[in-house]
Design an enzyme around this catalytic site. Structure first.
Site, mmCIF file in Angstrom:
data_model
loop_
_atom_site.group_PDB
_atom_site.id
_atom_site.type_symbol
_atom_site.label_atom_id
_atom_site.label_comp_id
_atom_site.label_asym_id
_atom_site.label_seq_id
_atom_site.Cartn_x
_atom_site.Cartn_y
_atom_site.Cartn_z
ATOM 1 C CG MET A 31 -1.888 -1.209 1.142
ATOM 2 S SD MET A 31 -3.404 -0.978 2.054
ATOM 3 C CE MET A 31 -2.758 -0.809 3.702
ATOM 4 N N GLY A 32 2.145 1.086 -0.370
ATOM 5 C CA GLY A 32 3.038 2.248 -0.478
ATOM 6 C C GLY A 32 3.548 2.713 0.875
ATOM 7 C CG LEU A 34 7.144 1.391 -0.919
ATOM 8 C CD1 LEU A 34 7.854 1.068 -2.234
ATOM 9 C CD2 LEU A 34 6.234 0.231 -0.526
ATOM 10 C CG HIS A 35 8.606 0.192 5.876
ATOM 11 N ND1 HIS A 35 8.843 -1.157 5.923
ATOM 12 C CD2 HIS A 35 7.273 0.334 6.097
ATOM 13 C CE1 HIS A 35 7.729 -1.806 6.191
ATOM 14 N NE2 HIS A 35 6.746 -0.922 6.285
ATOM 15 C CG HIS A 38 6.931 -2.079 2.033
ATOM 16 N ND1 HIS A 38 6.857 -0.894 2.737
ATOM 17 C CD2 HIS A 38 5.704 -2.662 2.159
ATOM 18 C CE1 HIS A 38 5.645 -0.758 3.251
ATOM 19 N NE2 HIS A 38 4.923 -1.805 2.917
ATOM 20 C CG ASP A 151 0.633 -7.169 7.708
ATOM 21 O OD1 ASP A 151 -0.161 -6.462 8.339
ATOM 22 O OD2 ASP A 151 1.694 -6.720 7.221
ATOM 23 C CD GLN A 154 -1.924 -8.829 4.138
ATOM 24 O OE1 GLN A 154 -2.680 -7.881 4.238
ATOM 25 N NE2 GLN A 154 -0.648 -8.680 3.815
#
Ligand code: AMP
Length: 281
Positions: A31-32, A34-35, A38, A151, A154
């Protein structure tokens, strides 16, 4: 890096690549904002695939709280720079109109897995996740798709989606990347005011405390009480701390086998909702 915003052009591009010796495509949905977490997924995908595609899309159907959606950090220019540096080949950055042209998005019921833990506090969340990930799988048709352990529920929900809908994709779960002090990296950390940044560590510290107690044979009812007190002392709002079986996320009261167990936590640091989890070994 090539950037696509529409479905047909990216499909045509990928078809062309597949006909021209690209045998494996790795997908990293995000979802952007970013770090390094990601970027670790990008790194894993690059290692294992001919082509790596990141997607940046803040998916409205997975937000049950409109203010959380409105306040979700958006740092597109920086995301592009980071993806370029990481050597990502393609970015898919669709609009809501592209992703949700139908008036009434379908809902997905995961038959229980979506009602516990996160699902209990975020009704409809996993239906939205399942829907957007299905769309991305159908658009990109990746060989492998990369998700973070941060997550974990998820990841389990998407595993069930892939198994039940028979998506021909292999899933990879990448370990959580943390700040030096242990805080799990998250786009939402950008919303923490400096005094809240310290308090945010309450989640990770509680997981460590709980893990030690559980491994000493203390049961979860006691561990939960201690966690509630610890959160109160730190003025952070606990939502849940649960010990669960790693495979099905069924709640446990004590550790049966440490290697089958996971501890999951969520709480509000000020207005910001954070989650974390650790394996017991
Ligand atoms: P998000 O942009 O928050 O939806 O996350 C996109 C993907 O990155 C998801 O698969 C997350 O689980 C993963 N991710 C987020 N934070 C981390 C982290 N700290 N370490 C590893 N993976 C992460």
């Amino acid at each position: 890096m090539e950037i696509f915003k529409e479905v047909e052009p990216i499909r045509a591009f990928l078809d062309f690549k597949r006909r021209n010796s690209v045998n494996s495509i790795g997908l990293v949905p995000t979802m952007g904002a970013l770090h390094k977490g990601h970027l670790e997924l990008i790194k894993s995908s690059k290692k294992e695939n001919d082509l790596t595609i990141a997607t940046v899309y803040v998916n409205p159907t997975q937000f049950n709280n409109p203010s959380d959606l409105a306040k979700y950090p958006r740092t597109f220019e920086q995301d592009v720079a980071l993806l370029n540096q990481a050597g990502c080949d393609i970015l898919f950055f669709p609009s809501n109109e592209v992703m949700y042209s139908a008036a009434n998005p379908i809902k997905i019921d995961f038959g229980g897995l979506d009602k516990i833990l996160e699902g209990k506090f975020r009704p409809g969340h996993f239906s939205g996740v399942g829907l957007v990930v299905s769309k991305l799988f159908n658009i990109i048709q990746p060989t492998k798709a990369y998700f973070g352990q941060k997550d974990y529920q998820q990841f389990q929900v998407i595993s069930s989606l892939v198994e039940q809908l028979m998506f021909p994709v292999k899933l990879e779960c990448v370990p959580t990347v943390r700040e030096e002090d242990g805080l799990a990296m998250s786009s939402r950390n950008l919303r923490l005011a400096p005094e809240m940044r310290l308090k945010a560590l309450t989640l990770y510290n509680s997981l460590q405390l709980a893990k030690n107690l559980l491994l000493d044979g203390i049961e979860m009812t006691i561990v939960r009480e201690k966690t509630i007190n610890f959160f109160e002392e730190n003025q952070v709002k606990l939502e849940y701390i649960e010990l669960a079986d790693r495979k099905n996320l069924i709640s446990l009261n004590f550790v049966l086998d440490p290697k089958d167990s996971i501890l999951l936590i969520s709480g509000y640091v000020g207005e910001v909702r954070l989650i974390d989890n650790i394996f017991l070994v």
